[in-house]
Design a protein around this motif. Structure first.
Motif, PDB file in Angstrom:
ATOM      1  N   ALA A   5     -13.053  69.036 -42.781  1.00  0.00           N
ATOM      2  CA  ALA A   5     -12.234  69.994 -42.031  1.00  0.00           C
ATOM      3  C   ALA A   5     -11.961  69.530 -40.608  1.00  0.00           C
ATOM      4  CB  ALA A   5     -12.911  71.369 -42.026  1.00  0.00           C
ATOM      5  N   ASP A   6     -12.889  68.750 -40.036  1.00  0.00           N
ATOM      6  CA  ASP A   6     -12.716  68.314 -38.642  1.00  0.00           C
ATOM      7  C   ASP A   6     -12.081  66.923 -38.535  1.00  0.00           C
ATOM      8  OD1 ASP A   6     -14.826  66.931 -39.695  1.00  0.00           O
ATOM      9  OD2 ASP A   6     -16.172  67.203 -37.976  1.00  0.00           O
ATOM     10  N   THR A   7     -11.543  66.397 -39.638  1.00  0.00           N
ATOM     11  CA  THR A   7     -10.897  65.082 -39.584  1.00  0.00           C
ATOM     12  C   THR A   7      -9.636  65.151 -38.734  1.00  0.00           C
ATOM     13  OG1 THR A   7     -11.715  64.466 -41.781  1.00  0.00           O
ATOM     14  CG2 THR A   7      -9.810  63.244 -40.943  1.00  0.00           C
ATOM     15  N   PRO A   8      -9.522  64.296 -37.707  1.00  0.00           N
ATOM     16  CA  PRO A   8      -8.321  64.346 -36.863  1.00  0.00           C
ATOM     17  C   PRO A   8      -7.143  63.683 -37.567  1.00  0.00           C
ATOM     18  CG  PRO A   8      -9.730  62.569 -36.145  1.00  0.00           C
ATOM     19  CD  PRO A   8     -10.482  63.278 -37.250  1.00  0.00           C
ATOM     20  N   CYS A   9      -5.935  64.044 -37.165  1.00  0.00           N
ATOM     21  CA  CYS A   9      -4.762  63.357 -37.694  1.00  0.00           C
ATOM     22  C   CYS A   9      -4.646  61.993 -37.014  1.00  0.00           C
ATOM     23  CB  CYS A   9      -3.499  64.187 -37.473  1.00  0.00           C
ATOM     24  SG  CYS A   9      -2.995  64.330 -35.742  1.00  0.00           S
ATOM     25  N   GLY A  10      -3.808  61.125 -37.587  1.00  0.00           N
ATOM     26  CA  GLY A  10      -3.658  59.786 -37.042  1.00  0.00           C
ATOM     27  C   GLY A  10      -3.133  59.771 -35.620  1.00  0.00           C
ATOM     28  N   VAL A  11      -2.228  60.697 -35.294  1.00  0.00           N
ATOM     29  CA  VAL A  11      -1.685  60.758 -33.928  1.00  0.00           C
ATOM     30  C   VAL A  11      -2.795  61.041 -32.925  1.00  0.00           C
ATOM     31  CG1 VAL A  11      -0.165  62.033 -32.377  1.00  0.00           C
ATOM     32  CG2 VAL A  11       0.635  61.426 -34.670  1.00  0.00           C
ATOM     33  N   THR A  12      -3.671  61.982 -33.262  1.00  0.00           N
ATOM     34  CA  THR A  12      -4.785  62.309 -32.374  1.00  0.00           C
ATOM     35  C   THR A  12      -5.723  61.123 -32.231  1.00  0.00           C
ATOM     36  OG1 THR A  12      -4.677  64.656 -32.959  1.00  0.00           O
ATOM     37  CG2 THR A  12      -6.752  63.857 -32.043  1.00  0.00           C
ATOM     38  N   SER A  13      -6.027  60.458 -33.344  1.00  0.00           N
ATOM     39  CA  SER A  13      -6.919  59.293 -33.306  1.00  0.00           C
ATOM     40  C   SER A  13      -6.316  58.162 -32.478  1.00  0.00           C
ATOM     41  CB  SER A  13      -7.203  58.796 -34.728  1.00  0.00           C
ATOM     42  OG  SER A  13      -7.984  59.719 -35.446  1.00  0.00           O
ATOM     43  N   PHE A  14      -5.002  57.956 -32.615  1.00  0.00           N
ATOM     44  CA  PHE A  14      -4.354  56.870 -31.881  1.00  0.00           C
ATOM     45  C   PHE A  14      -4.318  57.175 -30.384  1.00  0.00           C
ATOM     46  CE2 PHE A  14      -0.519  54.413 -30.548  1.00  0.00           C
ATOM     47  CZ  PHE A  14      -1.020  53.146 -30.836  1.00  0.00           C
ATOM     48  N   THR A  15      -4.054  58.424 -30.036  1.00  0.00           N
ATOM     49  CA  THR A  15      -4.061  58.819 -28.623  1.00  0.00           C
ATOM     50  C   THR A  15      -5.438  58.587 -28.013  1.00  0.00           C
ATOM     51  OG1 THR A  15      -2.350  60.491 -29.036  1.00  0.00           O
ATOM     52  CG2 THR A  15      -3.660  60.731 -27.031  1.00  0.00           C
ATOM     53  N   ALA A  16      -6.479  58.958 -28.763  1.00  0.00           N
ATOM     54  CA  ALA A  16      -7.851  58.748 -28.277  1.00  0.00           C
ATOM     55  C   ALA A  16      -8.165  57.260 -28.144  1.00  0.00           C
ATOM     56  CB  ALA A  16      -8.842  59.417 -29.229  1.00  0.00           C
ATOM     57  N   LYS A  25      -9.940  56.175 -37.741  1.00  0.00           N
ATOM     58  CA  LYS A  25      -9.756  56.981 -38.954  1.00  0.00           C
ATOM     59  C   LYS A  25      -8.328  57.523 -39.012  1.00  0.00           C
ATOM     60  CE  LYS A  25     -13.144  59.496 -40.451  1.00  0.00           C
ATOM     61  NZ  LYS A  25     -14.174  60.551 -40.665  1.00  0.00           N
ATOM     62  N   LYS A  26      -7.750  57.493 -40.212  1.00  0.00           N
ATOM     63  CA  LYS A  26      -6.384  57.957 -40.501  1.00  0.00           C
ATOM     64  C   LYS A  26      -5.324  57.061 -39.863  1.00  0.00           C
ATOM     65  CE  LYS A  26      -6.384  60.720 -42.874  1.00  0.00           C
ATOM     66  NZ  LYS A  26      -6.767  60.727 -44.319  1.00  0.00           N
ATOM     67  N   ILE A  27      -5.717  55.809 -39.537  1.00  0.00           N
ATOM     68  CA  ILE A  27      -4.746  54.847 -39.015  1.00  0.00           C
ATOM     69  C   ILE A  27      -4.811  53.581 -39.865  1.00  0.00           C
ATOM     70  CG2 ILE A  27      -3.969  53.471 -37.064  1.00  0.00           C
ATOM     71  CD1 ILE A  27      -5.271  55.430 -35.189  1.00  0.00           C
ATOM     72  N   ASP A  28      -3.716  53.262 -40.522  1.00  0.00           N
ATOM     73  CA  ASP A  28      -3.593  52.013 -41.261  1.00  0.00           C
ATOM     74  C   ASP A  28      -2.503  51.171 -40.606  1.00  0.00           C
ATOM     75  OD1 ASP A  28      -5.428  53.106 -43.038  1.00  0.00           O
ATOM     76  OD2 ASP A  28      -3.867  53.847 -44.398  1.00  0.00           O
ATOM     77  N   THR A  29      -2.439  49.901 -40.956  1.00  0.00           N
ATOM     78  CA  THR A  29      -1.347  49.061 -40.477  1.00  0.00           C
ATOM     79  C   THR A  29      -0.712  48.340 -41.648  1.00  0.00           C
ATOM     80  OG1 THR A  29      -2.710  47.086 -40.051  1.00  0.00           O
ATOM     81  CG2 THR A  29      -2.504  48.699 -38.265  1.00  0.00           C
ATOM     82  N   ARG A  30       0.598  48.133 -41.552  1.00  0.00           N
ATOM     83  CA  ARG A  30       1.340  47.353 -42.538  1.00  0.00           C
ATOM     84  C   ARG A  30       1.848  46.097 -41.830  1.00  0.00           C
ATOM     85  NH1 ARG A  30      -0.939  50.828 -44.779  1.00  0.00           N
ATOM     86  NH2 ARG A  30      -0.113  52.437 -46.188  1.00  0.00           N
ATOM     87  N   ALA A  31       1.396  44.953 -42.315  1.00  0.00           N
ATOM     88  CA  ALA A  31       1.806  43.679 -41.727  1.00  0.00           C
ATOM     89  C   ALA A  31       1.940  42.679 -42.868  1.00  0.00           C
ATOM     90  CB  ALA A  31       0.796  43.247 -40.672  1.00  0.00           C
ATOM     91  N   GLY A  32       1.281  41.506 -42.773  1.00  0.00           N
ATOM     92  CA  GLY A  32       1.376  40.535 -43.845  1.00  0.00           C
ATOM     93  C   GLY A  32       0.896  41.101 -45.163  1.00  0.00           C
ATOM     94  N   GLY A  33       1.676  40.871 -46.228  1.00  0.00           N
ATOM     95  CA  GLY A  33       1.311  41.362 -47.547  1.00  0.00           C
ATOM     96  C   GLY A  33       1.594  42.826 -47.786  1.00  0.00           C
ATOM     97  N   GLY A  34       2.219  43.506 -46.814  1.00  0.00           N
ATOM     98  CA  GLY A  34       2.485  44.928 -46.959  1.00  0.00           C
ATOM     99  C   GLY A  34       3.950  45.260 -46.779  1.00  0.00           C
ATOM    100  N   TYR A  35       4.275  46.485 -47.061  1.00  0.00           N
ATOM    101  CA  TYR A  35       5.633  46.969 -46.816  1.00  0.00           C
ATOM    102  C   TYR A  35       5.550  48.426 -46.396  1.00  0.00           C
ATOM    103  CZ  TYR A  35       5.502  49.255 -51.450  1.00  0.00           C
ATOM    104  OH  TYR A  35       5.163  50.041 -52.534  1.00  0.00           O
ATOM    105  N   VAL A  36       6.634  48.906 -45.822  1.00  0.00           N
ATOM    106  CA  VAL A  36       6.707  50.284 -45.362  1.00  0.00           C
ATOM    107  C   VAL A  36       7.997  50.896 -45.888  1.00  0.00           C
ATOM    108  CG1 VAL A  36       7.860  49.698 -43.184  1.00  0.00           C
ATOM    109  CG2 VAL A  36       6.467  51.761 -43.305  1.00  0.00           C
TER     110      VAL A  36
END
Length: 301
Positions: free
Chosen positions: A99-110, A153-164
């Motif tokens: 329940a207390d898991t932050p969203c990715g935007v909050t995690s990235f800001t922190a 947490k809740k932040i992934d990246t798409r780079a080599g080998g990935g697509y968006v």
């Protein structure tokens, strides 16, 4: 799908290509690639000299793009590696998260605050779930791998080998749409430092072994995604579970990024009729089990 919507998807593909980004068709209304795998490769056209996987077949050629999108209202994928992009995926909490898991935007800001850096301004696309994709360019000669949870947490990246999934694409849950800036900014150096892979201390496998393993992994991904997408009612969740168990070993061995497997099977499961939460729950448990039990590479049966 209306003709206008189909034209808009073609325009989105061409717009991305005009930026120098390599695009590939995704299944209409979904996220998995709409390209043949090695097992069904016709060995013609662009594969005449041997099967080319989706990252190699992504293109900026407007003629090839028009020809592909004339066949169906494909969603648009951007192969981040050849496009020299890093896309930071700021995800929303899932129903199965605490329940207390932050969203990715909050995690990235922190994360930015802890690094003493301002939140960077760059091309941003809102996902149907309410998350954000932040687009950044990488310096010449730098190839970063995709990652899951490496930044926070809740932040992934798409780079080599990935697509968006590109802006303009549509899934059953909504539209991918740009919401901030219009230009992808260079990846800040402090983020580049975090995302660079650590030097390997063990001897890497030979090029021939690595290429063979990845070809086999790509074939398995294509086959398992097809099996899930075409599963019949009553057997869909079991098909998804089996596919995740089968593909988890390739994640454990480094042949496939976990994010690529999750995106492909999530899209296939939703296309087959499962809910997004059913897919996520099944994928998490099956992949975690498979990765934990396949740390040592062995010959595929």
């Amino acid at each position: 799908m209306t003709h206008d919507a189909r034209s808009a998807l073609l325009r989105a593909a061409l717009d991305a290509a005009e930026r120098g980004w390599h695009v590939l068709p995704l299944l209409p209304g979904a996220k998995p690639p709409a390209l043949h795998g090695e097992a069904s490769c016709p060995r013609r056209g662009e594969c005449a000299a041997g099967h080319r996987k989706w990252e190699q077949r992504a293109t900026t050629d407007p003629d090839r793009i028009r020809a592909a999108w004339s066949r169906a209202p494909f969603n648009v994928g951007i192969a981040t590696g050849p496009s020299r992009l890093v896309v930071i995926d700021l995800d929303m909490p899932k129903p199965e998260d605490d329940a207390d898991t932050p969203c990715g935007v909050t995690s990235f800001t922190a994360l930015c605050e802890r690094a003493g850096q301002a939140v960077p301004t760059t091309l941003t696309v809102r996902t149907p779930s309410g998350g954000r994709h932040l687009y950044f360019t990488t310096p010449p000669g730098i190839r970063l791998p995709s990652s899951k949870g490496k930044l926070a947490k809740k932040i992934d990246t798409r780079a080599g080998g990935g697509y968006v999934v590109a802006a303009g694409s549509i899934t059953p849950t909504g539209l991918y749409e740009p919401v901030e800036a219009s230009v992808a900014a260079p990846l800040p150096s402090w983020l580049l430092t975090i995302l660079k892979p650590a030097p390997r201390s063990v001897q890497a496998p030979s090029v021939a072994v690595t290429a063979q393993s990845r070809r086999y992994a790509d074939t398995a991904l294509s086959r398992e995604t097809h099996n899930v997408a075409t599963a019949q009612q009553g057997g869909r969740e079991a098909a998804l579970f089996r596919a995740a168990r089968a593909l988890g070993r390739f994640v454990a061995w480094g042949d496939l990024p976990r994010s690529v497997v999750e995106d492909a099977l999530q899209g296939a499961g939703e296309s087959a009729g499962l809910t997004a939460s059913e897919c996520r729950s099944t994928l998490r448990s099956a992949l975690n089990w498979s990765i934990a039990h396949n740390q040592q590479r062995r010959e595929a049966a």
